[in-house]
Design a protein around this motif. Structure first.
Motif, PDB file in Angstrom:
ATOM      1  N   SER A 163       0.927  -1.255   0.057  1.00  0.00           N
ATOM      2  CA  SER A 163       0.136  -0.009   0.167  1.00  0.00           C
ATOM      3  C   SER A 163       0.894   1.313  -0.002  1.00  0.00           C
ATOM      4  CB  SER A 163      -0.988   0.087   1.131  1.00  0.00           C
ATOM      5  OG  SER A 163      -0.305   0.239   2.364  1.00  0.00           O
ATOM      6  N   LEU A 166       1.946   1.778  -3.567  1.00  0.00           N
ATOM      7  CA  LEU A 166       0.631   2.318  -4.305  1.00  0.00           C
ATOM      8  C   LEU A 166       0.394   3.776  -4.034  1.00  0.00           C
ATOM      9  CD1 LEU A 166      -1.670  -0.875  -3.911  1.00  0.00           C
ATOM     10  CD2 LEU A 166      -0.391   0.102  -6.002  1.00  0.00           C
ATOM     11  N   VAL A 167       0.700   4.241  -2.719  1.00  0.00           N
ATOM     12  CA  VAL A 167       0.357   5.565  -2.538  1.00  0.00           C
ATOM     13  C   VAL A 167       1.341   6.544  -3.240  1.00  0.00           C
ATOM     14  CG1 VAL A 167       0.939   7.429  -0.813  1.00  0.00           C
ATOM     15  CG2 VAL A 167      -0.618   5.139  -0.031  1.00  0.00           C
ATOM     16  N   TRP A 210      -7.212   7.920  -6.301  1.00  0.00           N
ATOM     17  CA  TRP A 210      -6.620   6.566  -5.941  1.00  0.00           C
ATOM     18  C   TRP A 210      -5.527   6.995  -4.720  1.00  0.00           C
ATOM     19  CZ3 TRP A 210      -8.690   2.356  -5.650  1.00  0.00           C
ATOM     20  CH2 TRP A 210      -9.357   1.821  -7.013  1.00  0.00           C
ATOM     21  N   HIS A 211      -4.777   8.209  -4.864  1.00  0.00           N
ATOM     22  CA  HIS A 211      -3.935   8.486  -3.869  1.00  0.00           C
ATOM     23  C   HIS A 211      -4.568   8.709  -2.472  1.00  0.00           C
ATOM     24  CE1 HIS A 211      -1.455  11.851  -1.891  1.00  0.00           C
ATOM     25  NE2 HIS A 211      -0.570  10.786  -1.836  1.00  0.00           N
ATOM     26  N   TRP A 214      -5.761   5.158  -1.264  1.00  0.00           N
ATOM     27  CA  TRP A 214      -4.512   4.511  -0.708  1.00  0.00           C
ATOM     28  C   TRP A 214      -3.684   5.058   0.502  1.00  0.00           C
ATOM     29  CZ3 TRP A 214      -4.803  -0.407  -1.284  1.00  0.00           C
ATOM     30  CH2 TRP A 214      -5.281  -1.088  -2.400  1.00  0.00           C
ATOM     31  N   HIS A 218      -3.456   2.893   3.920  1.00  0.00           N
ATOM     32  CA  HIS A 218      -1.959   2.755   4.296  1.00  0.00           C
ATOM     33  C   HIS A 218      -1.911   3.439   5.828  1.00  0.00           C
ATOM     34  CE1 HIS A 218       2.290   2.323   4.275  1.00  0.00           C
ATOM     35  NE2 HIS A 218       2.564   3.462   4.667  1.00  0.00           N
TER      36      HIS A 218
END
Length: 703
Positions: A163, A166-167, A210-211, A214, A218
């Motif tokens: 995660s 992904l961030v 999405w930022h 995630w 996270h």
């Protein structure tokens, strides 16, 4: 434009993170405090001396993973996971420092270096986690026992790391991939993720959405992970360095005495109230021994190297610690009695409910299977002190319960009545000196060395030949030595290791008094058990001597030219490391130097050697004690010697010699293999001063 980034860029309400942090750290702190409360139920012990040395040990073996890295691929994988976790944690703290303290440093070239460092260590951490997961669930080594918490921990690591990447990928896709590609390449993993999603058609607006998702995911999972540390074996992240810091700095082979034991046994009321006759319940352990229980990582290295476990005995050092840990968490929490079927609160309530720590939690067979070889402690990456814990429980069995194997009881009775553990021998302590002109210390008070012969060296036929060989070697080098003769008593090592601390202390005090009466300063002995006891344990009773093993003295005599071996020994030799010489006292080089000084001798190492050497099976009183479970340890070690193709097993311990002779006889290979002490091999290689023959030829002439 200067490379940098906004800490809470694209995040609304980021301040809520601090509530998560307070809640997480609060629960974690409470959980850790509960552990400390349990340890404080133990007996007091001073472990706050030599603080500088302790800090160094913690830095090398705790934070630096010194012992863990000895284990090859598994050690490296753990180091990757550990170092990645530490670097990412430090990186997070640095971000917090800039955001909360207003100290701006994450910009320019340092920011780029910061970005690539965290990316690399995050990737290394992920590789380590994946490798360890493969080892646990695919390779499945016998030393590892997999539980649900192991799966949860590995899952947490993977989700937190994934995660996080992904961030980063979403942030780079929204702010750097096309706008500042020269910045993005300094976060290679995040940039690769961003590029992959960009190729799938993800837009800048979608990256921003999405930022945010995630980022919050996270944060929640990370603080959940940190909270879980206090309730799982991940607590070893904190307890292991602490345990290493408080590791004993007395000699490795030194057991702690029971202070004022003699007064308690003689009826002194104050001493009887204070003195513990070994350990029968958790509160009898010291606080450090209870800390040991929580520091265990369940890695299984102790078990993988334990001769008792490898030979099919019920003892696993790992499960001794884990069973006591389970017992502690249940009883000292007030949530059970450690056996899974009661509701006791502490050790005393366990006794009332019929639950006994020795017997129900740790069986007597487990305790009597231990050879006290220290392989467990040598291989433990977090410095758990297994041997002290086991011997403390043996002490309770012997001193308070009077429960021990019949063969152990017979040896202790002989030791008490006759001054040595060898029942049936007709030899005296001076029989071996016949015809050798060996001076007594009373007749040679200025001797440089007192030769401590030991019970086995004086009273057992095969070992008498070793004693005589060593005397010849010392004479050949013109060493001024003497013996105590009939004044010598057993050092008490068998009594102490079998749990009869009172008998040991009585013998030790008698010997110290005798040695001090002759103003003895230097002692040489060919028995590692006597060596360890005289050097490391007699100072507890006022006996301060310079003690050396005969291998050390012979190596010195060869090095200084006082011994010149000349006869060629043209056979293959393998050397067995005695536990009480090697792991207990770090004497590995000198015995090998002695053997290598003999012309023509070819040395071949067993696959388990030096610190990893397998015990012969005689330690901890097993030279006199039968534990008829599983295979005999000495038979396994004999097989190791056979694998080398050597025709001679060399050793520097009388008990190891006995164990190998039994193993060779049982295997029926007397024609192919024999055992010699290094003193015998040196004596055979020396020229005879009388007629120019070699030592071996002289021996043959005697025959």
């Amino acid at each position: 434009m200067t490379p940098t980034r906004e800490i809470y860029g694209n995040i609304v309400g980021g301040e809520v993170v601090y509530l998560f942090m307070l809640a997480s750290f609060g629960v974690l702190g409470w959980a850790l405090y509960r552990h400390v409360q349990r340890w404080m139920r133990g007996q007091p012990e001073n472990r706050f001396y030599d603080l500088g040395r302790r800090l160094k040990a913690m830095l090398i073996h705790g934070l630096g993973q010194g012992k863990t890295l000895r284990e090859g691929a598994p050690g490296l994988l753990h180091f990757l996971m550990y170092s990645g976790f530490v670097v990412l944690f430090i990186g997070t703290l640095m971000v917090a420092v800039q955001e909360d303290m207003g100290i701006e440093f994450l910009h320019g070239n340092f920011y780029l270096f910061f970005s690539v460092t965290l990316d690399i260590f995050g990737l290394l951490c992920l590789i380590g986690v994946a490798g360890l997961a493969c080892r646990r669930y695919v390779i499945r080594p016998t030393g590892l026992d997999s539980r649900l918490e192991d799966l949860i921990i590995l899952g947490f690591f993977i989700v937190v790391l994934a995660s996080g990447f992904l961030v980063e990928g979403a942030r780079i896709g929204a702010t750097e991939l096309t706008q500042h590609p020269d910045w993005a390449i300094w976060s290679p993993v995040g940039a690769a993720i961003a590029a992959a999603f960009w190729g799938l058609g993800v837009t800048e607006a979608q990256f921003l959405g999405w930022h945010r998702f995630w980022w919050w995911f996270h944060m929640v999972i990370t603080f959940g992970f940190l909270t879980y540390i206090g309730f799982s074996k991940l607590s070893h992240l904190i307890f292991s360095p602490v345990n290493i810091f408080f590791h004993k700095f007395r000699a490795k082979g030194e057991l702690a005495p029971i202070t004022d034991l003699d007064k308690a046994l003689e009826g002194d009321e104050e001493a009887m109230e204070r003195v513990k006759f070994g350990v029968s319940k958790l509160e009898d352990f010291t606080w450090k021994q209870l800390l040991d229980l929580d520091a265990c990582t369940r890695c299984g290295r102790c078990q993988d190297n334990c001769p008792a476990w490898l030979s099919g005995k019920p003892l696993s050092p790992k499960f001794v610690i884990l069973d006591l840990q389970k017992h502690m968490h249940a009883t000292l929490n007030g949530s059970g009695n450690g056996s899974g079927n009661g509701n006791g609160h502490d050790g005393e309530e366990d006794e009332e409910n019929g639950i006994s720590m020795i017997g129900d939690i740790i069986s007597e067979d487990v305790l009597w299977s231990c050879t006290t070889c220290r392989a467990c402690e040598e291989n433990c990456p977090v410095s758990i002190e297994h041997v002290d814990t086991i011997v403390d429980m043996r002490r309770n069995l012997v001193l308070e319960q009077g429960s021990m194997p019949e063969t152990a009881e017979a040896a202790l009775r002989s030791l008490e009545q006759r001054g040595h553990p060898w029942r049936g021998t007709q030899e005296t302590r001076t029989s071996w000196t016949e015809g050798l002109d060996i001076p007594m210390i009373a007749d040679n008070p200025d001797a440089e060395y007192l030769f401590w012969v030991g019970c086995t060296g004086a009273l057992v036929d095969r070992n008498i030949r070793v004693t005589q060989a060593l005397a010849k070697v010392l004479k050949a080098a013109n060493v001024n030595f003497a013996i105590l003769g009939e004044e010598e008593g057993c050092t008490g090592d068998p009594a102490r290791r079998m749990g009869n601390e009172y008998l040991f202390q009585m013998l030790a005090q008698q010997n110290v008094e005798t040695l001090n009466s002759y103003n003895v300063r230097k002692i040489v002995t060919h028995c590692p058990h006597c060596f360890n006891t005289l050097a490391n344990e007699y100072p507890q009773f006022g006996g301060h001597f310079e003690v050396i093993h005969h291998s050390q003295l012979i190596a010195h005599l060869v090095e200084t030219g006082r011994l010149s071996p000349s006869h060629e020994f043209t056979e293959k030799v393998t050397y067995h490391d005695a536990c009480y010489l090697g792991r207990h006292n770090d004497v590995f080089a000198q015995p090998r130097e002695v053997l290598q000084s003999i012309p023509g001798l070819e040395m071949y190492e067993m696959r388990w050697n030096q610190r990893k050497g397998l015990c012969c099976g005689a330690g901890g009183g097993h030279a006199w004690m039968e534990v008829n479970i599983g295979r005999r340890v000495n038979h396994i070690r004999t097989e190791h010697a056979q694998e080398t193709g050597a025709s001679v097993v060399a050793t520097g311990c009388p008990f190891c010699m006995q164990m190998f002779e039994d193993g060779i006889r049982t295997k029926g290979v007397e024609e192919e293999m024999r055992v010699h002490d290094i003193a015998e091999l040196m004596a055979q290689s020396l020229p005879d001063p009388g007629n120019g023959t070699t030592g071996r030829e002289a021996d043959n002439e005697d025959v």
